[in-house]
Write a protein that holds these residues in place. Structure first.
Motif, PDB file in Angstrom:
ATOM      1  N   CYS A  63      -3.379  -0.594  -7.105  1.00 37.09           N
ATOM      2  CA  CYS A  63      -4.555  -1.479  -6.997  1.00 37.09           C
ATOM      3  C   CYS A  63      -4.959  -1.588  -5.533  1.00 37.09           C
ATOM      4  O   CYS A  63      -4.183  -2.082  -4.703  1.00 37.09           O
ATOM      5  CB  CYS A  63      -4.226  -2.873  -7.533  1.00 37.09           C
ATOM      6  N   THR A 123      -9.758  -5.705  -9.996  1.00 41.15           N
ATOM      7  CA  THR A 123     -10.195  -4.461  -9.360  1.00 41.15           C
ATOM      8  C   THR A 123      -9.715  -3.262 -10.179  1.00 41.15           C
ATOM      9  O   THR A 123      -8.612  -3.278 -10.724  1.00 41.15           O
ATOM     10  CB  THR A 123      -9.622  -4.369  -7.928  1.00 41.15           C
ATOM     11  N   CYS A 182      -6.162  -9.084 -10.260  1.00 41.28           N
ATOM     12  CA  CYS A 182      -7.392  -9.359  -9.515  1.00 41.28           C
ATOM     13  C   CYS A 182      -8.651  -8.787 -10.161  1.00 41.28           C
ATOM     14  O   CYS A 182      -9.764  -9.118  -9.747  1.00 41.28           O
ATOM     15  CB  CYS A 182      -7.263  -8.839  -8.085  1.00 41.28           C
ATOM     16  N   ASN A 193       0.851  -1.176   0.000  1.00 43.44           N
ATOM     17  CA  ASN A 193       0.000   0.000   0.000  1.00 43.44           C
ATOM     18  C   ASN A 193       0.895   1.237   0.000  1.00 43.44           C
ATOM     19  O   ASN A 193       1.770   1.370   0.857  1.00 43.44           O
ATOM     20  CB  ASN A 193      -0.891   0.003   1.238  1.00 43.44           C
ATOM     21  N   ARG A 225      -6.823  -3.545  -4.040  1.00 43.25           N
ATOM     22  CA  ARG A 225      -6.970  -4.902  -3.525  1.00 43.25           C
ATOM     23  C   ARG A 225      -5.605  -5.607  -3.414  1.00 43.25           C
ATOM     24  O   ARG A 225      -5.259  -6.098  -2.341  1.00 43.25           O
ATOM     25  CB  ARG A 225      -7.894  -5.719  -4.414  1.00 43.25           C
ATOM     26  N   CYS A 226      -4.863  -5.650  -4.496  1.00 40.19           N
ATOM     27  CA  CYS A 226      -3.553  -6.309  -4.460  1.00 40.19           C
ATOM     28  C   CYS A 226      -2.587  -5.586  -3.520  1.00 40.19           C
ATOM     29  O   CYS A 226      -1.651  -6.196  -2.992  1.00 40.19           O
ATOM     30  CB  CYS A 226      -2.951  -6.360  -5.856  1.00 40.19           C
ATOM     31  N   ALA A 274      -3.633  -3.763  -0.759  1.00 37.01           N
ATOM     32  CA  ALA A 274      -4.450  -3.354   0.406  1.00 37.01           C
ATOM     33  C   ALA A 274      -3.568  -3.206   1.641  1.00 37.01           C
ATOM     34  O   ALA A 274      -2.617  -3.959   1.834  1.00 37.01           O
ATOM     35  CB  ALA A 274      -5.535  -4.384   0.663  1.00 37.01           C
TER      36      ALA A 274
END
Length: 331
Positions: free
Chosen positions: A326, A311, A309, A241, A328-329, A331
């Motif tokens: 991303c 997203t 993914c 992140n 999600r990847c 997070a």
């Protein structure tokens, strides 16, 4: 903005073509007349790159420091020879860590902007090569040196090669002590020093900072050479992140970041492109070299589905630059 791989390639071009040669230095634009007079008539004795900054040494102890910034670029013309370490026997500009990338000997690969970053520039011949983020070959008239095109801040001219600088953020004459002081303020550059000590310097700085890692990677006092493209791609490859504080990251995570940066930087120097997707083969590799949209995981893919993914990739601003990631990847 040209990132670290570009500046290393430019420096190698200077080593191959101008180091050891006496040069006439001028400022066609007129904004570097005093500095040009200090250097003109002297021999170039060294060329160094540290991150995004380049340093040319002359035989009387003075140096030319150049930071290309957002808009700067070098154009070379004349009897140019590509640096031997960047061209293999079949004409490819070095080897990369990609798999299945063998191309037919002499087969150029151009991207959609007409830029050829696989084959050697060729030597010697009358051509002009723009050295910024990628190289571009431009036909010239037979006359040498060519007339300055655009706002040329500095021209370095030997008997056979002409190098024109346009649009730099910084362009100044320094003595050796001043050069040392500038370099001392810069973070480690793995292309120059990929020792355990350089890695430890990077790790120790990052692990102490509450600053988001997305900002730290753009801080040239923390690590040299990373710009907007490499920042986004390194963070995605690490699954990090961008907002995570440096001190919240584990030791091994930060070490892996350094090691991945060293790998990607080396690939960029070898190919002339910021190729950040691994294990591309055959047609996939050629497609990525031809189309920039096919060579990155997240950079400039805002609103598009993540390649892993699905997203949608997010775009925001961090450190006054666009950040792609991303949610999600990473997070």
């Amino acid at each position: 903005m040209p990132e670290g791989h570009s500046v290393h390639r430019i420096t190698r071009q200077f080593r191959r073509n101008l180091v050891g040669h006496r040069v006439t230095v001028s400022s066609p634009q007129g904004r570097f007349v005093t500095g040009a007079a200090q250097l003109s008539g002297h021999t170039v004795t060294d060329a160094r790159a540290v991150g995004k900054q380049m340093f040319l040494e002359f035989d009387h102890g003075l140096w030319l420091r150049v930071h290309l910034g957002l808009y700067g670029a070098w154009d070379f013309s004349g009897g140019i020879q590509m640096d031997a370490t960047m061209a293999s026997a079949n004409g490819r500009m070095g080897q990369t860590n990609q798999h299945g990338t063998d191309l037919p000997a002499g087969a150029p690969t151009f991207d959609e902007a007409g830029e050829n970053s696989i084959l050697s520039i060729g030597a010697p011949r009358r051509t002009r090569v723009r050295m910024s983020e990628q190289e571009k070959e431009i036909d010239l008239a037979e006359t040498f040196p060519p007339e300055p095109i655009g706002q040329v801040r500095v021209r370095l001219l030997s008997d056979t090669v002409c190098a024109d600088l346009r649009g730099p953020t910084a362009c100044e004459v320094l003595d050796a002590a001043q050069v040392d002081a500038v370099i001392a303020r810069l973070g480690p550059d793995p292309e120059l020093d990929n020792t355990p000590e350089a890695e430890e310097r990077f790790v120790s700085v990052v692990r102490k900072k509450p600053t988001p890692i997305g900002r730290l990677l753009m801080d040239q006092s923390v690590v040299s050479g990373i710009g907007n493209v490499y920042r986004a791609e390194l963070l995605f490859r690490a699954g990090l992140n961008p907002h995570a504080p440096g001190k919240s990251l584990g030791d091994e995570t930060v070490r892996a970041l350094w090691q991945d940066w060293a790998r990607l930087l080396h690939v960029g120097i070898a190919t002339g492109q910021m190729m950040t997707m691994d294990k591309l083969e055959g047609a996939g590799y050629r497609r990525a070299m031809k189309n920039r949209a096919d060579r990155h995981w997240v950079y400039k893919r805002e609103g598009l589905p993540c390649r892993v993914c699905g997203t949608h990739i997010v775009l925001e601003e961090m450190a006054a630059r666009k950040l792609y990631w991303c949610p999600r990847c990473q997070a």
